[in-house]
Write a protein that holds these residues in place. Sequence first.
Motif, PDB file in Angstrom:
ATOM      1  N   ILE A 174      36.704  28.398  28.605  1.00 50.12           N
ATOM      2  CA  ILE A 174      36.626  27.715  29.899  1.00 50.12           C
ATOM      3  C   ILE A 174      37.303  28.545  30.989  1.00 50.12           C
ATOM      4  CG2 ILE A 174      36.530  25.412  28.879  1.00 50.12           C
ATOM      5  CD1 ILE A 174      39.517  25.103  29.618  1.00 50.12           C
ATOM      6  N   ARG A 175      36.884  28.293  32.218  1.00 45.03           N
ATOM      7  CA  ARG A 175      37.534  28.892  33.390  1.00 45.03           C
ATOM      8  C   ARG A 175      38.384  27.787  34.004  1.00 45.03           C
ATOM      9  NH1 ARG A 175      35.880  33.325  37.299  1.00 45.03           N
ATOM     10  NH2 ARG A 175      34.159  33.716  35.852  1.00 45.03           N
ATOM     11  N   LYS A 176      39.685  27.912  33.889  1.00 43.61           N
ATOM     12  CA  LYS A 176      40.574  26.822  34.294  1.00 43.61           C
ATOM     13  C   LYS A 176      41.037  26.917  35.748  1.00 43.61           C
ATOM     14  CE  LYS A 176      44.690  29.134  32.426  1.00 43.61           C
ATOM     15  NZ  LYS A 176      45.857  28.999  31.506  1.00 43.61           N
ATOM     16  N   ARG A 177      40.772  28.048  36.403  1.00 50.13           N
ATOM     17  CA  ARG A 177      41.168  28.202  37.804  1.00 50.13           C
ATOM     18  C   ARG A 177      39.993  28.740  38.614  1.00 50.13           C
ATOM     19  NH1 ARG A 177      43.461  32.389  40.610  1.00 50.13           N
ATOM     20  NH2 ARG A 177      43.965  33.603  38.750  1.00 50.13           N
ATOM     21  N   TYR A 178      39.765  28.138  39.786  1.00 49.48           N
ATOM     22  CA  TYR A 178      38.685  28.575  40.657  1.00 49.48           C
ATOM     23  C   TYR A 178      39.052  29.894  41.320  1.00 49.48           C
ATOM     24  CZ  TYR A 178      35.119  28.436  44.305  1.00 49.48           C
ATOM     25  OH  TYR A 178      34.067  28.739  45.117  1.00 49.48           O
ATOM     26  N   THR A 179      38.111  30.836  41.344  1.00 49.57           N
ATOM     27  CA  THR A 179      38.353  32.131  41.983  1.00 49.57           C
ATOM     28  C   THR A 179      37.247  32.426  42.980  1.00 49.57           C
ATOM     29  OG1 THR A 179      37.201  33.247  40.156  1.00 49.57           O
ATOM     30  CG2 THR A 179      39.595  33.114  40.022  1.00 49.57           C
ATOM     31  N   GLU A 235      42.433  44.265  42.940  1.00 46.45           N
ATOM     32  CA  GLU A 235      42.265  42.917  43.492  1.00 46.45           C
ATOM     33  C   GLU A 235      41.539  42.004  42.513  1.00 46.45           C
ATOM     34  OE1 GLU A 235      41.968  43.836  48.301  1.00 46.45           O
ATOM     35  OE2 GLU A 235      40.198  44.085  47.021  1.00 46.45           O
ATOM     36  N   ARG A 236      40.554  42.548  41.800  1.00 49.28           N
ATOM     37  CA  ARG A 236      39.834  41.758  40.800  1.00 49.28           C
ATOM     38  C   ARG A 236      40.771  41.320  39.684  1.00 49.28           C
ATOM     39  NH1 ARG A 236      33.750  43.191  40.089  1.00 49.28           N
ATOM     40  NH2 ARG A 236      33.170  43.978  42.111  1.00 49.28           N
ATOM     41  N   ALA A 237      41.595  42.249  39.219  1.00 48.27           N
ATOM     42  CA  ALA A 237      42.527  41.941  38.123  1.00 48.27           C
ATOM     43  C   ALA A 237      43.502  40.841  38.533  1.00 48.27           C
ATOM     44  CB  ALA A 237      43.274  43.202  37.711  1.00 48.27           C
ATOM     45  N   ILE A 238      44.030  40.929  39.754  1.00 51.32           N
ATOM     46  CA  ILE A 238      44.961  39.910  40.249  1.00 51.32           C
ATOM     47  C   ILE A 238      44.246  38.565  40.389  1.00 51.32           C
ATOM     48  CG2 ILE A 238      46.364  39.201  42.229  1.00 51.32           C
ATOM     49  CD1 ILE A 238      46.923  42.198  42.711  1.00 51.32           C
ATOM     50  N   ASN A 239      43.036  38.604  40.916  1.00 48.96           N
ATOM     51  CA  ASN A 239      42.250  37.387  41.127  1.00 48.96           C
ATOM     52  C   ASN A 239      41.936  36.671  39.815  1.00 48.96           C
ATOM     53  OD1 ASN A 239      40.822  35.655  42.980  1.00 48.96           O
ATOM     54  ND2 ASN A 239      38.900  36.542  42.258  1.00 48.96           N
ATOM     55  N   LEU A 240      41.873  37.434  38.710  1.00 48.03           N
ATOM     56  CA  LEU A 240      41.476  36.870  37.420  1.00 48.03           C
ATOM     57  C   LEU A 240      42.650  36.597  36.475  1.00 48.03           C
ATOM     58  CD1 LEU A 240      38.318  39.062  36.881  1.00 48.03           C
ATOM     59  CD2 LEU A 240      38.332  36.587  37.159  1.00 48.03           C
ATOM     60  N   LYS A 241      43.858  36.752  36.965  1.00 42.67           N
ATOM     61  CA  LYS A 241      45.030  36.512  36.123  1.00 42.67           C
ATOM     62  C   LYS A 241      45.117  35.036  35.732  1.00 42.67           C
ATOM     63  CE  LYS A 241      50.070  37.064  36.020  1.00 42.67           C
ATOM     64  NZ  LYS A 241      50.067  37.680  34.668  1.00 42.67           N
ATOM     65  N   ASP A 242      45.214  34.792  34.431  1.00 39.02           N
ATOM     66  CA  ASP A 242      45.355  33.423  33.881  1.00 39.02           C
ATOM     67  C   ASP A 242      44.206  32.496  34.282  1.00 39.02           C
ATOM     68  OD1 ASP A 242      47.836  34.120  32.723  1.00 39.02           O
ATOM     69  OD2 ASP A 242      48.868  33.697  34.616  1.00 39.02           O
ATOM     70  N   VAL A 243      43.011  33.059  34.364  1.00 36.05           N
ATOM     71  CA  VAL A 243      41.847  32.261  34.765  1.00 36.05           C
ATOM     72  C   VAL A 243      41.196  31.562  33.585  1.00 36.05           C
ATOM     73  CG1 VAL A 243      39.456  32.459  35.575  1.00 36.05           C
ATOM     74  CG2 VAL A 243      41.291  33.517  36.872  1.00 36.05           C
ATOM     75  N   THR A 257      30.689  45.759  36.098  1.00 36.36           N
ATOM     76  CA  THR A 257      31.065  46.710  37.154  1.00 36.36           C
ATOM     77  C   THR A 257      32.393  47.357  36.771  1.00 36.36           C
ATOM     78  OG1 THR A 257      31.940  44.814  38.398  1.00 36.36           O
ATOM     79  CG2 THR A 257      29.768  45.614  39.008  1.00 36.36           C
ATOM     80  N   THR A 258      33.503  46.776  37.202  1.00 35.39           N
ATOM     81  CA  THR A 258      34.810  47.308  36.790  1.00 35.39           C
ATOM     82  C   THR A 258      35.218  46.802  35.409  1.00 35.39           C
ATOM     83  OG1 THR A 258      36.084  45.496  37.768  1.00 35.39           O
ATOM     84  CG2 THR A 258      35.525  47.355  39.198  1.00 35.39           C
ATOM     85  N   GLY A 259      34.619  45.695  34.976  1.00 32.98           N
ATOM     86  CA  GLY A 259      34.969  45.112  33.680  1.00 32.98           C
ATOM     87  C   GLY A 259      36.123  44.140  33.732  1.00 32.98           C
ATOM     88  N   SER A 260      36.631  43.820  34.930  1.00 35.13           N
ATOM     89  CA  SER A 260      37.816  42.965  35.048  1.00 35.13           C
ATOM     90  C   SER A 260      37.597  41.562  34.497  1.00 35.13           C
ATOM     91  CB  SER A 260      38.252  42.876  36.515  1.00 35.13           C
ATOM     92  OG  SER A 260      38.607  44.129  37.015  1.00 35.13           O
ATOM     93  N   THR A 261      36.438  40.976  34.794  1.00 37.45           N
ATOM     94  CA  THR A 261      36.153  39.620  34.318  1.00 37.45           C
ATOM     95  C   THR A 261      36.060  39.590  32.797  1.00 37.45           C
ATOM     96  OG1 THR A 261      34.935  39.117  36.357  1.00 37.45           O
ATOM     97  CG2 THR A 261      34.540  37.696  34.450  1.00 37.45           C
ATOM     98  N   LEU A 262      35.322  40.515  32.225  1.00 37.83           N
ATOM     99  CA  LEU A 262      35.171  40.569  30.773  1.00 37.83           C
ATOM    100  C   LEU A 262      36.501  40.890  30.095  1.00 37.83           C
ATOM    101  CD1 LEU A 262      31.802  42.470  30.872  1.00 37.83           C
ATOM    102  CD2 LEU A 262      32.115  40.261  29.749  1.00 37.83           C
ATOM    103  N   GLU A 263      37.284  41.740  30.720  1.00 37.03           N
ATOM    104  CA  GLU A 263      38.594  42.082  30.162  1.00 37.03           C
ATOM    105  C   GLU A 263      39.506  40.861  30.134  1.00 37.03           C
ATOM    106  OE1 GLU A 263      42.408  44.953  31.290  1.00 37.03           O
ATOM    107  OE2 GLU A 263      40.439  45.349  32.174  1.00 37.03           O
ATOM    108  N   SER A 264      39.529  40.110  31.228  1.00 34.64           N
ATOM    109  CA  SER A 264      40.378  38.919  31.312  1.00 34.64           C
ATOM    110  C   SER A 264      39.975  37.874  30.273  1.00 34.64           C
ATOM    111  CB  SER A 264      40.293  38.328  32.718  1.00 34.64           C
ATOM    112  OG  SER A 264      41.095  37.183  32.846  1.00 34.64           O
ATOM    113  N   ALA A 265      38.672  37.614  30.162  1.00 35.04           N
ATOM    114  CA  ALA A 265      38.190  36.653  29.162  1.00 35.04           C
ATOM    115  C   ALA A 265      38.383  37.191  27.751  1.00 35.04           C
ATOM    116  CB  ALA A 265      36.716  36.341  29.412  1.00 35.04           C
TER     117      ALA A 265
END
Length: 232
Positions: free
Chosen positions: A158-163, A173-181, A203-211
């Motif tokens: 689940i995505r628990k925080r809106y980004t 900026e993507r990494a910060i935006n996706l912290k604890d999401v 693209t940068t992979g930040s979303t996939l990395e965070s999940a």
Amino acid sequence: MQKLIKLLNTIFFSLFPDLCFHCNKMLNEGEEVLCFHCHTKLPVFDGCWVNSQHNIITHLFDHKINLKYGFAFFYYESSGVTRSLIHHLKYKNQEIIGTWIVNHFGDLYNSTINDIDYIVPIPLHTKKMKERGYNQVDTFCSALSEKWNIPYEKDNLIRKRYTNTQTKKSRIERAINLKDVFDVKEKKVFSNKHVLLVDDVLTTGSTLESAGYVLLDSEIKHLSILTIGIVV
């Protein structure tokens, strides 16, 4: 009655013809989603066919998250066919595109995906789901699940925080935006399983990395990634 239905269909499609999602030309008989010309211009990403464990995708995540496989169907170019497909899939409610991609290209990885236990999409926040009305990779994942005979689990990650949108953000900026999401509701569901995490564009992979971090923390056995497009 059948003649009447055929006549009505003819009238409907003459007034509202199917158009190519890239060039906007009217589709001919036998064409679907893309005209033949645009179909031949699809930049198929073949780097992961040769070696799904060592390619551009897996190297992108070196020293970040441990991947078993990295897959993508197409290269993503700013004005290319892949961008047109994903734009219509993501923002124009054209979910038929996800099924079309699987039907035409889903056999590429049949020899590789045998040990995958779950297909899992990058989830939308409930607010974004209400705004858009659907997750753009839902039909795509459902079609993959049916074709590959792999369970599709879309509710446990689940995505628990809106980004806000990531489109114009830098990697930092993507990494910060996706912290604890992201979070996993029931870790036991994924425990000791091989999970295929799916998104539309890499693209940068930040979303996939965070999940991916969250899934690996759930003690999964292996993590793999699949995207429709990849920016290189």
